[in-house]
Design a protein around this motif. Structure first.
Motif, PDB file in Angstrom:
ATOM      1  N   HIS A 103      14.809  22.000  38.143  1.00  0.00           N
ATOM      2  CA  HIS A 103      15.493  23.141  37.519  1.00  0.00           C
ATOM      3  C   HIS A 103      16.962  23.122  37.959  1.00  0.00           C
ATOM      4  CE1 HIS A 103      15.732  27.753  36.691  1.00  0.00           C
ATOM      5  NE2 HIS A 103      16.325  27.036  35.766  1.00  0.00           N
ATOM      6  N   PRO A 104      17.743  22.214  37.418  1.00  0.00           N
ATOM      7  CA  PRO A 104      19.148  22.113  37.856  1.00  0.00           C
ATOM      8  C   PRO A 104      19.957  23.309  37.399  1.00  0.00           C
ATOM      9  CG  PRO A 104      18.791  20.733  35.949  1.00  0.00           C
ATOM     10  CD  PRO A 104      17.431  21.260  36.342  1.00  0.00           C
ATOM     11  N   SER A 105      20.873  23.710  38.252  1.00  0.00           N
ATOM     12  CA  SER A 105      21.765  24.802  37.866  1.00  0.00           C
ATOM     13  C   SER A 105      22.753  24.314  36.809  1.00  0.00           C
ATOM     14  CB  SER A 105      22.539  25.308  39.086  1.00  0.00           C
ATOM     15  OG  SER A 105      23.546  26.211  38.693  1.00  0.00           O
ATOM     16  N   PRO A 106      22.990  25.129  35.788  1.00  0.00           N
ATOM     17  CA  PRO A 106      23.993  24.739  34.791  1.00  0.00           C
ATOM     18  C   PRO A 106      25.420  24.904  35.298  1.00  0.00           C
ATOM     19  CG  PRO A 106      23.151  26.910  34.289  1.00  0.00           C
ATOM     20  CD  PRO A 106      22.341  26.410  35.462  1.00  0.00           C
ATOM     21  N   LEU A 107      25.542  25.505  36.496  1.00  0.00           N
ATOM     22  CA  LEU A 107      26.871  25.723  37.063  1.00  0.00           C
ATOM     23  C   LEU A 107      27.286  24.486  37.852  1.00  0.00           C
ATOM     24  CD1 LEU A 107      26.397  29.384  38.295  1.00  0.00           C
ATOM     25  CD2 LEU A 107      27.631  28.616  36.253  1.00  0.00           C
ATOM     26  N   LEU A 108      28.458  24.026  37.569  1.00  0.00           N
ATOM     27  CA  LEU A 108      28.965  22.812  38.200  1.00  0.00           C
ATOM     28  C   LEU A 108      30.424  23.032  38.564  1.00  0.00           C
ATOM     29  CD1 LEU A 108      28.572  19.812  38.920  1.00  0.00           C
ATOM     30  CD2 LEU A 108      29.265  19.261  36.585  1.00  0.00           C
ATOM     31  N   GLY A 109      30.808  22.623  39.756  1.00  0.00           N
ATOM     32  CA  GLY A 109      32.197  22.783  40.158  1.00  0.00           C
ATOM     33  C   GLY A 109      32.453  22.201  41.524  1.00  0.00           C
ATOM     34  N   ARG A 110      33.714  22.214  41.918  1.00  0.00           N
ATOM     35  CA  ARG A 110      34.083  21.605  43.204  1.00  0.00           C
ATOM     36  C   ARG A 110      35.416  22.156  43.682  1.00  0.00           C
ATOM     37  NH1 ARG A 110      32.333  17.447  46.087  1.00  0.00           N
ATOM     38  NH2 ARG A 110      33.771  16.470  47.560  1.00  0.00           N
ATOM     39  N   GLY A 117      49.554  25.552  50.234  1.00  0.00           N
ATOM     40  CA  GLY A 117      49.050  26.907  50.385  1.00  0.00           C
ATOM     41  C   GLY A 117      48.268  27.425  49.204  1.00  0.00           C
ATOM     42  N   THR A 118      47.886  26.560  48.269  1.00  0.00           N
ATOM     43  CA  THR A 118      47.143  26.982  47.080  1.00  0.00           C
ATOM     44  C   THR A 118      45.837  26.197  46.994  1.00  0.00           C
ATOM     45  OG1 THR A 118      49.144  27.586  45.877  1.00  0.00           O
ATOM     46  CG2 THR A 118      47.190  27.147  44.557  1.00  0.00           C
ATOM     47  N   LEU A 119      44.719  26.918  46.827  1.00  0.00           N
ATOM     48  CA  LEU A 119      43.404  26.304  46.676  1.00  0.00           C
ATOM     49  C   LEU A 119      43.226  25.840  45.241  1.00  0.00           C
ATOM     50  CD1 LEU A 119      40.466  25.804  47.780  1.00  0.00           C
ATOM     51  CD2 LEU A 119      39.940  28.114  46.945  1.00  0.00           C
ATOM     52  N   HIS A 120      42.816  24.589  45.064  1.00  0.00           N
ATOM     53  CA  HIS A 120      42.601  24.021  43.740  1.00  0.00           C
ATOM     54  C   HIS A 120      41.138  23.600  43.595  1.00  0.00           C
ATOM     55  CE1 HIS A 120      46.889  23.658  42.551  1.00  0.00           C
ATOM     56  NE2 HIS A 120      47.065  23.589  43.862  1.00  0.00           N
ATOM     57  N   GLY A 121      40.596  23.757  42.397  1.00  0.00           N
ATOM     58  CA  GLY A 121      39.231  23.341  42.128  1.00  0.00           C
ATOM     59  C   GLY A 121      38.903  23.509  40.657  1.00  0.00           C
ATOM     60  N   TRP A 122      37.612  23.424  40.346  1.00  0.00           N
ATOM     61  CA  TRP A 122      37.182  23.585  38.961  1.00  0.00           C
ATOM     62  C   TRP A 122      35.742  24.061  38.929  1.00  0.00           C
ATOM     63  CZ3 TRP A 122      33.151  20.422  37.232  1.00  0.00           C
ATOM     64  CH2 TRP A 122      32.863  19.302  38.012  1.00  0.00           C
ATOM     65  N   ALA A 123      35.361  24.680  37.802  1.00  0.00           N
ATOM     66  CA  ALA A 123      34.009  25.190  37.636  1.00  0.00           C
ATOM     67  C   ALA A 123      33.682  25.263  36.153  1.00  0.00           C
ATOM     68  CB  ALA A 123      33.873  26.569  38.280  1.00  0.00           C
ATOM     69  N   ILE A 124      32.406  24.991  35.827  1.00  0.00           N
ATOM     70  CA  ILE A 124      31.974  24.999  34.431  1.00  0.00           C
ATOM     71  C   ILE A 124      30.526  25.464  34.369  1.00  0.00           C
ATOM     72  CG2 ILE A 124      31.356  22.554  34.571  1.00  0.00           C
ATOM     73  CD1 ILE A 124      31.887  22.300  31.600  1.00  0.00           C
TER      74      ILE A 124
END
Length: 752
Positions: A103-110, A117-124
């Motif tokens: 049952h994989p989560s459909p949420l993916l990100g990193r 001084g700025t946090l960068h990432g992504w999510a889908i």
């Protein structure tokens, strides 16, 4: 009896962004050299067959065959599925090391990392890739805020086949710049599921935080409804890298390589330069006699605790061989005096020679070599006017006097860090500077008032002739009645200048309230409304009006500028009447107190842009640059005074090529080519509501026009080879010019 197939269903793991792979191994003792046929089964039955056909390497894997099966899309539909692997030979299920419920989560990100001084990432959310995902940022276990993953990322677009709008950036709060370690993590909103890549540890020294970034952080906190705008602004905001010792050491490594190449090209020989260490104790007269009695063509007075870079003398000899009388260089602080630069910090990157700026503050320091005859004349002046307490005070006064009295063309700046001393504290030359500056101006026939203000700064109040020359304020407008009224009201409330007229130039206003205001203004004394119909052309409009006027001076003023204190026009006119000055600009402030205009750096961001914008009103800036009058290459026409005859002599603004943007920069460069100076003064402070008359989103036509205008400016003034003489080549030409390094270029640029 047939032997059963052996094997293990080991794991189901993600492969790439949206694929899942089932992995394991199988072995058939009856056919050890042949791949093993297997079946994938879910709760609905067998989905198909596949081969375990990848030979497992190593002695312990003899006879084993690995499999890596990409799960079909029907199993990644967001619903739970029971998975098992069967041997096709006998239908036996392989033992598992993974949960049978898939049952994989459909949420993916990193979390990608923290930059400046700025946090960068992504999510889908794979179930709805077109909808942005909210992410909760946590700092040291406490919720810090929510950020939306909606920034375009080309790498994600390619991997997901979507529009790629899944990225996010979250500027870390100003409170984190405290020099202590903090842990930053993130989770998908309304879940307890954390993004991969976290937690991240971050340590941010307080010195990296600029006042501008602190202000923007405060604004973001107060105005949560503007989160997106504030976040994007903060993400682009540089830190004060000049205060980062590690960053400076990295920059120094590249800088030292440039110095090495430069020294290798020096032919050798040249004037005899004597270095005299200044004693910490000892009387002034005795040390002066020692310096005067020594030989040599030039002298360096080396303050206690300071040392010179090995390249200092050969580069100075080369410079002084051409008739230069004073050479100064950049410097830094070196606490332990070692040669490896391990503790060097606090660089002082200096502009080219600027007598106005030097009168206001001795930005060169004493990292300089002085021709003997020039130093002898300075020493004589010190003897006539001062009584230095000791050798150090005498050396400071002598160097200061030499710099105040030298001809501008006899001074040369070496843009290399070649002097290493103690951290900058109180300059022993400061106590007597007002007397020296006054004596220098008196010697030139100028009776100016000298005022001390701030830490070691002087303000020169240039005198106006009697009677003062007339000046006309030119204020263009189109609608925007409230802005125009505020501008005019502020001018009337603050200007005491005796001879001042106003021309309001109306460019096709249509707003009834504005038209009514213009009708009322038409009947007022000392104010004229001039109609200018047709397409907006800032340059042509001003050219026409300046040609019609008869006053010897004109002041170009935007309708979104407001005066905030008396004396600003008198200050600007005091500089403008100087025969050597071609234009004067003011210190313009945003409503939040940040500097909007501190002069213009030509070459910044590939074209030209405003200086000092990293600082608030009242901040010193680098080498007090945000607080002292100085020469610049250009000033903005949002508030600019110039001599009408000079304006006409250079052909005014270029209405054919620069209709809207950069016409003021081009005008100033033409005035400089005429031999005039361009002065920026912080003592004329006005408010500029720049955003009030600028559309948040430019039309495509506006963007094309601006691109065409900046390309014309680049080509006409050869900006690819232009080095602004009033901006250190060691400081960035990025958006905020005085808080970051400029990395060395392979070839030097020509001085502008």
């Amino acid at each position: 009896m047939a032997l059963p197939v052996q094997g293990v269903f080991e794991v189901v793991e993600r492969a790439g962004v949206s694929s899942w792979i089932a992995r394991g191994w199988a072995f058939d003792a009856e056919a050890p050299d042949a791949p093993v046929r297997l079946r994938l089964r879910c709760e609905e039955g067998v989905l198909g067959e596949f081969l375990a056909d990848q030979r497992r390497p190593g002695a312990d894997g003899a006879g084993r065959w690995d499999f890596a099966l990409r799960l079909p899309d029907r199993l990644t539909d967001g619903r739970p599925h029971w998975l098992s692997i069967l041997a096709a030979k006998d239908g036996r299920e392989l033992p598992r090391r993974t949960d049978s419920l898939f049952h994989p989560s459909p949420l993916l990100g990193r979390l990608d990392g923290i930059v400046d001084g700025t946090l960068h990432g992504w999510a889908i959310d794979e179930r709805a890739p077109g909808q942005p995902v909210d992410v909760v940022v946590t700092i040291d276990g406490a919720r810090a805020g929510v950020v939306t993953g909606d920034l375009k990322r080309p790498d994600l677009a390619a991997a997901l086949g979507s529009d790629g709008r899944h990225g996010f950036c979250f500027p870390l709060p100003a409170a984190l710049f405290d020099g202590r370690p903090h842990h930053v993590s993130a989770r998908y909103a309304n879940t307890d599921r954390a993004l991969e890549g976290g937690p991240l540890e971050v340590l941010l020294p307080p010195a990296l935080l600029t006042a501008r970034r602190r202000t923007l952080d405060h604004r973001q906190t107060r105005h949560r409804e503007a989160l997106e705008e504030g976040r994007l602004i903060l993400a682009r905001e540089p830190l004060n890298h000049l205060a980062d010792p590690d960053g400076y050491r990295r920059w120094l490594a590249a800088h030292e390589a440039v110095i090495g190449v430069r020294v290798a090209a020096v032919p050798g020989g040249g004037p005899d330069i004597r270095v005299h260490p200044v004693p910490t104790t000892g009387d002034a007269e005795g040390f002066a006699a020692v310096v005067a009695g020594s030989g040599g063509d030039a002298v360096v007075l080396l303050e206690p605790g300071a040392r010179l870079h090995p390249a200092f003398l050969p580069l100075v000899q080369e410079a002084m061989a051409g008739g230069v009388e004073i050479v100064y260089c950049d410097d830094d602080a070196d606490e332990d005096g070692g040669d490896d630069g391990g503790r060097r910090h606090s660089p002082r990157f200096k502009p080219g020679w600027d007598p106005d700026r030097y009168r206001a503050f001795p930005y060169t320091g004493r990292a300089c070599a002085i021709a003997r005859h020039r130093l002898a004349g300075a020493a004589a002046g010190v003897a006539r006017r001062e009584r230095p307490a000791d050798a150090l005070a005498w050396a400071a006064a002598a160097v200061d006097t030499a710099l105040l009295t030298v001809a501008p063309e006899r001074v040369h700046h070496l843009p290399y860090v070649l002097h290493h001393g103690r951290a900058w504290t109180e300059d022993p030359a400061l106590p007597g500077r007002a007397v020296r500056v006054r004596a220098c101006l008196d010697g030139g026939g100028v009776r100016a008032d000298i005022e001390a203000y701030g830490q070691g700064r002087l303000r020169v109040r240039w005198p106006l002739p009697d009677p003062a020359p007339a000046v006309t304020l030119i204020i263009p407008t189109r609608d925007q009645g409230p802005l125009l009224k505020a501008c005019l009201d502020s001018v009337r409330a603050t200007v005491r200048y005796p001879r001042c007229d106003i021309v309001v130039v109306d460019n096709d206003s249509r707003d009834p309230a504005t038209l009514a205001l213009l009708d009322r203004l038409s009947g007022e004394p000392d104010l004229r409304v001039r109609r200018w119909p047709g397409a907006f052309n800032y340059a042509a409009l001003h050219n026409a009006v300046v040609a019609e006027l008869r006053t010897p001076y004109v002041l170009l003023l935007n309708n979104d500028v407001e005066a905030i204190e008396p004396g600003w026009l008198e200050e600007m006119m005091g500089h403008a009447v100087r025969s050597e000055v071609g234009a004067v600009g003011a210190k313009l402030l945003y409503p939040d107190g940040m500097i909007q205009h501190g002069g213009v750096i030509v070459g910044q961001q590939g074209g030209a842009d405003h200086a000092q914008t990293a600082f608030r009103d009242g901040e010193d800036g680098h080498l007090h640059g945000a607080m002292v009058a100085q020469n610049v290459s250009a000033v903005t026409a949002a508030c600019m005074v110039c001599r009408r005859a000079d304006y006409l002599a250079v052909g005014g603004m270029d209405a054919a090529h620069l209709q809207v943007a950069f016409n003021d920069v081009d005008l100033c460069l033409k005035l400089r080519a005429l031999g005039r100076r361009i002065i920026w003064t912080p003592h004329a402070r006005l408010l500029h509501r720049e955003s009030a008359t600028r559309k948040a989103l430019r039309s495509p036509d506006d963007a094309v026009r601006e691109l065409r205008e900046v390309e014309w400016l680049r080509a006409t003034w050869r900006l690819d080879r232009f080095a602004d003489p009033f901006h250190s080549p060691n400081l960035s030409l990025g958006p905020l010019s005085h808080v970051d390094f400029r990395w060395p270029e392979p070839e030097p640029r020509r001085q502008g």
